[in-house]
Design a protein around this motif. Structure first.
Motif, PDB file in Angstrom:
ATOM      1  N   GLY A  46       0.810  -1.216   0.000  1.00  0.00           N
ATOM      2  CA  GLY A  46       0.000   0.000   0.000  1.00  0.00           C
ATOM      3  C   GLY A  46       0.840   1.261   0.000  1.00  0.00           C
ATOM      4  O   GLY A  46       2.053   1.230   0.202  1.00  0.00           O
ATOM      5  N   LYS A  47       0.127   2.379  -0.204  1.00  0.00           N
ATOM      6  CA  LYS A  47       0.805   3.668  -0.376  1.00  0.00           C
ATOM      7  C   LYS A  47       1.561   4.096   0.882  1.00  0.00           C
ATOM      8  O   LYS A  47       2.646   4.656   0.815  1.00  0.00           O
ATOM      9  N   MET A  48       0.929   3.818   2.037  1.00  0.00           N
ATOM     10  CA  MET A  48       1.530   4.297   3.279  1.00  0.00           C
ATOM     11  C   MET A  48       2.908   3.653   3.497  1.00  0.00           C
ATOM     12  O   MET A  48       3.890   4.331   3.777  1.00  0.00           O
ATOM     13  N   VAL A  49       2.947   2.331   3.338  1.00  0.00           N
ATOM     14  CA  VAL A  49       4.216   1.629   3.546  1.00  0.00           C
ATOM     15  C   VAL A  49       5.232   2.072   2.498  1.00  0.00           C
ATOM     16  O   VAL A  49       6.419   2.256   2.806  1.00  0.00           O
ATOM     17  N   ALA A  50       4.754   2.277   1.275  1.00  0.00           N
ATOM     18  CA  ALA A  50       5.659   2.728   0.218  1.00  0.00           C
ATOM     19  C   ALA A  50       6.259   4.086   0.593  1.00  0.00           C
ATOM     20  O   ALA A  50       7.436   4.347   0.349  1.00  0.00           O
ATOM     21  N   ALA A  51       5.424   4.944   1.221  1.00  0.00           N
ATOM     22  CA  ALA A  51       5.922   6.255   1.648  1.00  0.00           C
ATOM     23  C   ALA A  51       6.935   6.098   2.781  1.00  0.00           C
ATOM     24  O   ALA A  51       7.985   6.748   2.793  1.00  0.00           O
ATOM     25  N   ILE A  52       6.616   5.210   3.723  1.00  0.00           N
ATOM     26  CA  ILE A  52       7.545   4.976   4.848  1.00  0.00           C
ATOM     27  C   ILE A  52       8.894   4.479   4.325  1.00  0.00           C
ATOM     28  O   ILE A  52       9.949   4.830   4.839  1.00  0.00           O
ATOM     29  N   SER A  53       8.830   3.671   3.267  1.00  0.00           N
ATOM     30  CA  SER A  53      10.060   3.067   2.748  1.00  0.00           C
ATOM     31  C   SER A  53      11.051   4.125   2.264  1.00  0.00           C
ATOM     32  O   SER A  53      12.245   3.852   2.159  1.00  0.00           O
ATOM     33  N   CYS A  54      10.542   5.337   1.985  1.00  0.00           N
ATOM     34  CA  CYS A  54      11.457   6.400   1.564  1.00  0.00           C
ATOM     35  C   CYS A  54      12.456   6.745   2.661  1.00  0.00           C
ATOM     36  O   CYS A  54      13.512   7.325   2.408  1.00  0.00           O
ATOM     37  N   LEU A  55      12.104   6.401   3.903  1.00  0.00           N
ATOM     38  CA  LEU A  55      13.008   6.684   5.031  1.00  0.00           C
ATOM     39  C   LEU A  55      14.132   5.648   5.126  1.00  0.00           C
ATOM     40  O   LEU A  55      15.104   5.836   5.842  1.00  0.00           O
ATOM     41  N   SER A  56      13.960   4.551   4.423  1.00  0.00           N
ATOM     42  CA  SER A  56      14.971   3.496   4.501  1.00  0.00           C
ATOM     43  C   SER A  56      16.086   3.738   3.494  1.00  0.00           C
ATOM     44  O   SER A  56      15.843   3.792   2.295  1.00  0.00           O
TER      45      SER A  56
END
Lengths: 312, 248, 323
Positions: free
Chosen positions: B188-198
Motif C-alpha cells: 500500500g501507499k503508506m508503507v511505500a511512503a515509509i520506505s522512503c526513510l529506509s
C-alpha cells in the motif's frame, strides 16, 4: 588415620605428550597437602582428574573410598573445588552465587541459608553479600571463588592456585580460612606457585615435575634430604669454558644447575667448597659478575630437584 | 607505517576467522542462488530474472551485514583484550578504531567486489554490464558505512554481543522497508511512503536505475550520503571511544 | 535442576538487551508481519501507455494509471508497477512485466476482453502456515541469543565449576533448553494471540492448535540452538543466523516453491523445517492426525537427534578437557 585420597599409577596424555606419567600417592584425613611444581608439571591435570572433570587414561583413583570412574557422582558430593579461574557469575550477587553452587548439592531452605552464611562469613564477605562481584576487588573475587567451593562443607577441598594476583590482606584472609577449614575437619590439596604459602600451610609437600612426583615429604624432611646445604649462585659471563662435571668432582658438591647465566651449585653445609669452586671457575677463565649464597630452604630444595625456579 | 602494521594485524585477525570469511563470501552467493531459485516461478522471461533481482538485493543485504564483521573484529571475546591492549602503546586512540574500520572495509571491498564480478561474468547476473563499476562503487560505499556503523556501535556499547544484536534491528527494519525481501509497493501507499526513510530503498533504487535505465541521477546523492553517514559514525567513534573503560 | 534454571532467570537483568530483543522486539516484528501480511495487495498496478482516448475496463484487481510515456524499467524492478501495457494503432496491446507468463496473459486478456480470467496458480499456502514459516525463521535465529548463558558459562569457567558438582552436563543442557524454550515460546505465542484477539488478524489456526504447533516449532529451535552452542566456540550467533536463513529458504519458509532441481529437492526434504511447513499446511487444511503423523514424527526425530548430538559433543569436549 583414614585415607581420603588414594592414587595409583595415574596417567594422562594429551596427544603424544604425557601430562601425568604414572603417579601414585595417598592423602590422609585432615592433612593439608601442598602441591608444587613449575608450569606444565602436571599439577592442573592431576587436579582436574581428582575433581572428576577429566578422565584418566590409566591408573586407579579412590576418593573417600569411592572409585573415581564408577562412583564419580558420590565423589562430587563430597569434594569442593576452588578453580584457578575466578569461576563466579558477575551478574548476580555474592550471596546468590554461593546459594546457587551450594544448591547444586541438594541443600534447601534453612540449611542452605545457614551454609551460605557460614561460607560468606568464613571468607569475610558476609557484609558484601548483596553486592555483585563486578564491584569487588581481585582479592574479594578470589574469596568468593573459595566460598562457592566450600559452602556445601566438602570433606576434601582442592584448591588450584587460589591466591594468584591478590593483595596481602586478602591472601592472609584466605590462608586463615584454609586453616579454619582444616580445623573443622576438611582435608585440603593446595596447589600454588607461592613457596611461603606452602611452607606456612602444608603438612606434607608434593613436588611435581614433567608429569611425575619427584619428591613427597614434610617440609623439614625435604630440606634435610635434598637440600641440606648451601646453594651458591654465580652470575656467569662465559660458562662454555668450563665442564659441569669438573665442578661435580669437587668434594662436597651435591648438585650443579645452569639456568641462563645463573649457575647454581649446592654444597654440603659443613664442607668448605666455596674456595675450590671459585678457584676452578677462575682457573678455567670464567668470569662472574656476582655471587650469592643461600642456606637450604624449600626453594633451594625445589630448585635442586627440578632445575627450575617455581615460577619458570 | 605503524598504523599500517595495526591494520595488517586487524585484517589478519578477521581473515583467520573462518565464520567471518564465509559469511562475507560464500553466504551471499548461496543467498542469491537460493532466493533466485525459489522465486524463479514468480518471474517471467522479461528483462529481469529472479536471480537479477536477488543478485542485487542480497548483495546489498550482505554488504550491510558487514556491521557484524566490524563488531566482531573489534570486540569479539578472543580479540578484544589484545585490541584494547593497544591503549598502553603510545598511539592515538583514533588509530585503534580506525584500523578496525579499514581492515573490515578492505575485507568487505575485496569480498563484495569479487561477488559482483563473479556474479556478472560467471553467473550472468545483470549487474549493469558496462555500468558494473558504478554498482561496485555503491556497494563499496555501503560496506564502508557498515564498517563505520558496526565500529561505532562497539564504541557506544562497549560490548560485541550488545553491539551486534542491537545493530541487527535497524538492518532488519531498513531491509524490510527497503524492498530487500519483497516489493514494498505491495503493502500500500503508506508503507511505500515509509520506505522512503529506509536508506536501503534508495540504494536498491539507485542500483536498479543504473542497471535498467542507465540513469545515474541517484548515484551521487547515494554515494555522498553513505560517505557522510560514515564520517558521522567516525566522529561519534572519536567522541565516545574511551579505551580506558575496557581495561578492567 | 531447579537451581540451574533459576540461575538463568536471576542473570536476566545483565542480558537485558538480548532479552528485550527476543521478548519484545521480535514479537513486535512477528505481530507487524502478521498485520501486514493481511494487507498485502493482490491487485496489479499497471502503467497504461497510450496517447489515444481509449476506454479502460474497470476491475478492482487492476489499478491502472494512464500515461503518455512508459515509466522507467527500474520502476518494474522496484515493484512500483507490475506491468506496462502499450497499445498500437491497430488497437493491439503489448504487455511488459517481470511477472510470470500466467500473469502476463491475464493482463493481456483483461485489456483485450475487459474480463479477468481465472488464474490457475499453484495451490496457495494458508495464512497460518505463512505466519508460522516466518516465526520459525525468527525462532531459529533468536534461539541462540537466548542460549547465550551456555557459551558464557564455558568462557567464564563457571560451566566447568558446575561440572565438579553433582550436576551433570546433560542436566545443565536440559536447564538451558527449558530456559530457551520458555524465552522463545511465551513471547511468540503472546504476540500472535494478541494480534489475533486484539487486532482481529487472521492467523489461520485456533489458539489451541497454534499453541501446540508453537510447542513443536519452539522445541526444534531450542534443540538447534543447543546443538549450535555445543559444537561452536565462537561466532555462534553469526553462524546460526546464516544456517537458519539458508535452510529456511530451502525449506520454503519464506516462499512456497516447486523447483526443478532434484538435488535441492533432496536436501530440502531432509530439513525439518520442510516437514514442519508441510505439517502446518496439513493442519491448516483441517486434515486428521494420521495425515501429518509422519511429518510430526520426523520433526521429533530431528529434535531428539539435535538434543542428543549437543549432549554428546559437550560430553566429548569435557572428556578432552575442553569445557
Amino acid at each position: 588415620m583414614d585415607t581420603i585420597v588414594s592414587v595409583s599409577n595415574l596417567e594422562k596424555s594429551y596427544h603424544s605428550k604425557k601430562a601425568v606419567a604414572g603417579i601414585s600417592f595417598s592423602i590422609q584425613k585432615g592433612e593439608i597437602i601442598g602441591l608444587l611444581g613449575p608450569n606444565g608439571a602436571g599439577k592442573s591435570t592431576t587436579i582436574n582428574i581428582l575433581a572428576t572433570v577429566l578422565s584418566p587414561d590409566h591408573g586407579e583413583v579412590q576418593i573417600l573410598g569411592y572409585d573415581l570412574i564408577r562412583e564419580a557422582k558420590s565423589i562430587k558430593k563430597e569434594i569442593g573445588i576452588v578453580p584457578q579461574d575466578i569461576a563466579i557469575f558477575e551478574e548476580i550477587t555474592a550471596e546468590q552465587n554461593v546459594r546457587f553452587f551450594a544448591g547444586l548439592y541438594g541443600f534447601k531452605r534453612n540449611k542452605l541459608n545457614e551454609l551460605v552464611q557460614e561460607a560468606l562469613e568464613l571468607v569475610g564477605l558476609y557484609d558484601k553479600k548483596d553486592d555483585k562481584p563486578r564491584t569487588f576487588s581481585g582479592g574479594m573475587k578470589r574469596r568468593l571463588n573459595i566460598a562457592c567451593a566450600i559452602a556445601h562443607q566438602p570433606k576434601l577441598i582442592i584448591m588450584d592456585e587460589p591466591t594468584v594476583g591478590i593483595d596481602p590482606q586478602s591472601r592472609n584472609h584466605i590462608l586463615n580460612s584454609i586453616k579454619t577449614l582444616r580445623q573443622n575437619g576438611a582435608t585440603i590439596i593446595y596447589s600454588t606457585h607461592y613457596m611461603e604459602e606452602v611452607e606456612s600451610l602444608s603438612d606434607r609437600i608434593m613436588i611435581m615435575n614433567e608429569g611425575r612426583i619427584i619428591a613427597e615429604d614434610t617440609k623439614e624432611n625435604l630440606i634435610q634430604n635434598i637440600g641440606n646445604g648451601i646453594t651458591y649462585t654465580f652470575k656467569i659471563n662465559n660458562f662454555n669454558q668450563i665442564n659441569k662435571n669438573e665442578i661435580f668432582q669437587i668434594h662436597g658438591v651435591t648438585n650443579v644447575q645452569l639456568t641462563g647465566k645463573d649457575l647454581f651449585i649446592t654444597s654440603e653445609k659443613n664442607k668448605d667448597t666455596l674456595h675450590s669452586i671459585v678457584s676452578l671457575l677462575l682457573d678455567n677463565g670464567c668470569s662472574f659478575e656476582k655471587m650469592t649464597s643461600k642456606e637450604a630452604s624449600l626453594e633451594t630444595a625445589f630448585l635442586d630437584l627440578t632445575g627450575r625456579s617455581l615460577r619458570d | 607505517m605503524r598504523f599500517l602494521r595495526i591494520v595488517k594485524f586487524d585484517f589478519g585477525n578477521i581473515f583467520k576467522n573462518s565464520t567471518l570469511l564465509i559469511s562475507n563470501t560464500v553466504i551471499p552467493l548461496i543467498l542469491i542462488g537460493l532466493m533466485g531459485f525459489v522465486t524463479q516461478s514468480f518471474f517471467g522471461n522479461g528483462i529481469m530474472s529472479s536471480y537479477d533481482y536477488y543478485g542485487v538485493s542480497m548483495v546489498i543485504l550482505s554488504a550491510l551485514l558487514i556491521i557484524m564483521t566490524a563488531t566482531n573484529a573489534f570486540m569479539e571475546g578472543r580479540v578484544k583484550q589484545a585490541n584494547i591492549r593497544m591503549i598502553y602503546a603510545p598511539i592515538p586512540k583514533f588509530e585503534i578504531y580506525l584500523s578496525k574500520i579499514i581492515s573490515t572495509y578492505i575485507l568487505g571491498t575485496l569480498a563484495f567486489s569479487s561477488i559482483l564480478i563473479i556474479g556478472q561474468y560467471f553467473f550472468y547476473i545483470n549487474y549493469g554490464g558496462t555500468n558494473l563499476p558504478y554498482i561496485l562503487l555503491i556497494v563499496n560505499m555501503l560496506v564502508l558505512f557498515g564498517s563505520c556503523f558496526g565500529t561505532m556501535m562497539c564504541c557506544l556499547l562497549g560490548d560485541e554481543e550488545k553491539a551486534s544484536s542491537i545493530s541487527q534491528l535497524p538492518v532488519l527494519l531498513f531491509s524490510a522497508f527497503g524492498g530487500i525481501f519483497f516489493s514494498v509497493y505491495g503493502l500500500g501507499k503508506m508503507v511505500a511512503a515509509i520506505s522512503c526513510l529506509s536508506p536501503v530503498r534508495w540504494i536498491m533504487e539507485c542500483a536498479f536505475r543504473i542497471i535498467y535505465d542507465n540513469d545515474f541521477a541517484l548515484l551521487l546523492p547515494v554515494t555522498f550520503s553513505l560517505l557522510g553517514a560514515s564520517i558521522v559514525c567516525i566522529v561519534i567513534c572519536q567522541l565516545t571511544f574511551k579505551p580506558e573503560e575496557f581495561t578492567c | 535442576m531447579l537451581s540451574l534454571i533459576k540461575n538463568k532467570f536471576l542473570r536476566i537483568p545483565e542480558k537485558l538487551h538480548i532479552l528485550i530483543i527476543a521478548v519484545i522486539v521480535m514479537p513486535l516484528f512477528i505481530g507487524a508481519a502478521i498485520f501486514f501480511s493481511g494487507h498485502f495487495m493482490t491487485s496489479y498496478k499497471i502503467a497504461f501507455i497510450t496517447d489515444q482516448a481509449v476506454s479502460i475496463p474497470e476491475n478492482e484487481a487492476m489499478r491502472i494509471n494512464k500515461m503518455n510515456e512508459a515509466p522507467t524499467a527500474s520502476s518494474l524492478a522496484m515493484g512500483e508497477y507490475n506491468a506496462f501495457v502499450e497499445t498500437n494503432k491497430n488497437g493491439e496491446f503489448t504487455v511488459t512485466t517481470l511477472n510470470d507468463e500466467s500473469d502476463k496473459k491475464a493482463i493481456q486478456t483483461f485489456f483485450e476482453t475487459g474480463k479477468l480470467p481465472e488464474i490457475n496458480k499453484t495451490e496457495q499456502r494458508g495464512t497460518g502456515t505463512n505466519i508460522l514459516g516466518f516465526v520459525l525463521v525468527v525462532a531459529l535465529m533468536q534461539g541462540v541469543a537466548l542460549t547465550t548463558f551456555y557459551p558464557d558459562d564455558r568462557n567464564n569457567a563457571t560451566f566447568k565449576r558446575i561440572l565438579t558438582s553433582p550436576a551433570e552436563s546433560k542436566q545443565y543442557l536440559a536447564a538451558q533448553g527449558i530456559f530457551t524454550f520458555i524465552g522463545l515460546y511465551v513471547p511468540t505465542f503472546t504476540a500472535i494471540a494478541i494480534t489475533k484477539i486484539i487486532f482481529g488478524a487472521e492467523i489461520g489456526f485456533g489458539l489451541g492448535t497454534l499453541a501446540i504447533l508453537l510447542v513443536i516449532l519452539t522445541s526444534l529451535a531450542t534443540a538447534f540452538s543447543l546443538f549450535m552452542a555445543s559444537i561452536m566456540n565462537r561466532n555462534i550467533s553469526l553462524a546460526t543466523s546464516g544456517i537458519s536463513i539458508v535452510t529456511c529458504i530451502m525449506a520454503g519458509c519464506f516462499f512456497s516453491f516447486t523447483g526443478d532441481s532434484e538435488v535441492l529437492d533432496v536436501i530440502s526434504n531432509i530439513l525439518p523445517q520442510k516437514a514442519f511447513m508441510a505439517m502446518s499446511q496439513t493442519v491448516e487444511n483441517g486434515a486428521s492426525f494420521q495425515e501429518f503423523a509422519g511429518a510430526l514424527s520426523y520433526i521429533f526425530l530431528w529434535i531428539i537427534v539435535l538434543g542428543v548430538a549437543g549432549n554428546v559433543v559437550t560430553k566429548r569436549k569435557i572428556k578432552k578437557g575442553v569445557y
